[in-house]
Design a protein around this motif. Sequence first.
Motif, PDB file in Angstrom:
ATOM      1  N   ASP A  49      -7.683   7.546   6.363  1.00 23.21           N
ATOM      2  CA  ASP A  49      -7.981   6.138   6.605  1.00 23.21           C
ATOM      3  C   ASP A  49      -6.954   5.272   5.874  1.00 23.21           C
ATOM      4  OD1 ASP A  49     -10.200   6.858   8.064  1.00 23.21           O
ATOM      5  OD2 ASP A  49     -11.536   6.795   6.320  1.00 23.21           O
ATOM      6  N   ALA A  50      -6.523   4.199   6.493  1.00 14.17           N
ATOM      7  CA  ALA A  50      -5.572   3.241   5.901  1.00 14.17           C
ATOM      8  C   ALA A  50      -4.355   3.943   5.314  1.00 14.17           C
ATOM      9  CB  ALA A  50      -6.260   2.402   4.831  1.00 14.17           C
TER      10      ALA A  50
ATOM     11  N   THR B 150       2.143   2.499   3.620  1.00 16.96           N
ATOM     12  CA  THR B 150       3.371   2.119   4.339  1.00 16.96           C
ATOM     13  C   THR B 150       4.608   2.721   3.680  1.00 16.96           C
ATOM     14  OG1 THR B 150       3.636   0.087   3.040  1.00 16.96           O
ATOM     15  CG2 THR B 150       2.327  -0.055   5.069  1.00 16.96           C
TER      16      THR B 150
ATOM     17  N   ARG C  21      -1.530  -1.492  -3.954  1.00 13.14           N
ATOM     18  CA  ARG C  21      -2.461  -0.371  -3.962  1.00 13.14           C
ATOM     19  C   ARG C  21      -1.647   0.906  -4.088  1.00 13.14           C
ATOM     20  NH1 ARG C  21      -5.793   2.327   1.055  1.00 13.14           N
ATOM     21  NH2 ARG C  21      -7.231   3.603  -0.185  1.00 13.14           N
TER      22      ARG C  21
ATOM     23  N   ARG D  45      -2.797   2.061  11.805  1.00 12.43           N
ATOM     24  CA  ARG D  45      -3.941   2.965  11.774  1.00 12.43           C
ATOM     25  C   ARG D  45      -3.450   4.403  11.715  1.00 12.43           C
ATOM     26  NH1 ARG D  45      -8.035   0.459  16.381  1.00 12.43           N
ATOM     27  NH2 ARG D  45      -8.367  -1.579  15.366  1.00 12.43           N
ATOM     28  N   SER D  46      -4.316   5.283  11.226  1.00 12.73           N
ATOM     29  CA  SER D  46      -3.921   6.688  11.151  1.00 12.73           C
ATOM     30  C   SER D  46      -3.690   7.253  12.539  1.00 12.73           C
ATOM     31  CB  SER D  46      -5.008   7.510  10.447  1.00 12.73           C
ATOM     32  OG  SER D  46      -6.198   7.483  11.191  1.00 12.73           O
TER      33      SER D  46
ATOM     34  N   PRO E  46      -0.782  -3.710   9.571  1.00 13.64           N
ATOM     35  CA  PRO E  46      -1.258  -2.427   9.040  1.00 13.64           C
ATOM     36  C   PRO E  46      -1.321  -1.388  10.150  1.00 13.64           C
ATOM     37  CG  PRO E  46      -2.639  -4.240   8.277  1.00 13.64           C
ATOM     38  CD  PRO E  46      -1.730  -4.806   9.331  1.00 13.64           C
TER      39      PRO E  46
ATOM     40  N   ASP F  49       0.866  -1.183   0.000  1.00 13.23           N
ATOM     41  CA  ASP F  49       0.000   0.000   0.000  1.00 13.23           C
ATOM     42  C   ASP F  49       0.899   1.228   0.000  1.00 13.23           C
ATOM     43  OD1 ASP F  49      -1.909   1.950   0.310  1.00 13.23           O
ATOM     44  OD2 ASP F  49      -2.958   0.961   1.961  1.00 13.23           O
TER      45      ASP F  49
END
Length: 350
Positions: free
Chosen positions: A242-243, A246, A218, A344-345, A342, A188
């Motif tokens: 959001d999301a 990386t 992504r 989080r913000s 993952p 991502d």
Amino acid sequence: MAETSRPTIADVARRAGVSKGLVSFALNGRPGVSPASRERILDAARELGWSPSLRARSLSVGRSFACGLVIGRSPDVIAADPFFPSFIAGLEDVLSTSGQVLVLAAVTPGRHEEQTYRNLAHDKRVDGVILTDLRVADARVGLVEELGLAAVTLGVPDLASPFSSVSVDDGAGIRHAVEHLAELGHRDIAHVAGPEEMLHASRRARAFVETAEAHGMRGRVLTTDFSAAEGAAATRALLEGDAPPTAIVYSNDHMAVAGLGIAQRLGLTVPRDLSITGFDDTDLGRHLHPALTSVATDARAWGAVAARTLLEALAGTPATHLDLDEPTLVVRESTGPAPRRPRRSRGSTV
């Protein structure tokens, strides 16, 4: 030194052991001089302290012996972007030894920019220009042709052009950066790009999207004006959204430096929590902590080649299209393996 004691072309010819005609060709950047002879002549000119009498040359041949560089960006962006000082140094490396003067202008794209070109041509202040930051359907190509100026474009326009071009593969460096991140396990990622209307920015963005898709990643693109301020704002939007990605691929180093600062203010550790790559491999990026992974280009060499190509155009050489070496990715400390979980913000800590 009095005017009568100035070294002449004849003095340079005697020092270099060649004819005056060959000296004239070499000093004016004209073809037909071997590299070894040209270097010997330029060395002799420097040793003697020879410099052209621009006033006399201009009157005799009806030329200004000046080349123009009109940069259509905010002066603040130009001042902060290390590409332009290096590029201009490359221009001067060639123009200064060929008896040419560089006329530089920073303008706002649009009517002011068009009028600047018209004034340069009308007042006969320049014989030719170098067109940078090519845009979609760039109107400057037709304008400069209409004004009767010689020109060289940095990159190939997306419309018919009578001018020579000097190009670097705009997408290659970005492809290398995305492939590097894919190998590190990132899935991502985001690209902080330049203005969509600039061809090199849009080509880099397209290379980012295509390479990310090819690796099943992504990929998101945020456009900016290439400034550190907008690079910082884009970074904050990505990391507080959001999301968060990386890894972030920036289209120049000073946006990457700004992005690194934002990441650290938000409590992230680079590259443990976020990997960052830049573009242009500037000196500052090498001395950051962590040192910046960046795409290396040689802006000074690009300037020198562009200047030589423009001088050849002024001498009547047919238009040519030169491709410079592909950029390379210099891997340093700002990129690392993707986080295992993952993230989080995070809200701002400032």
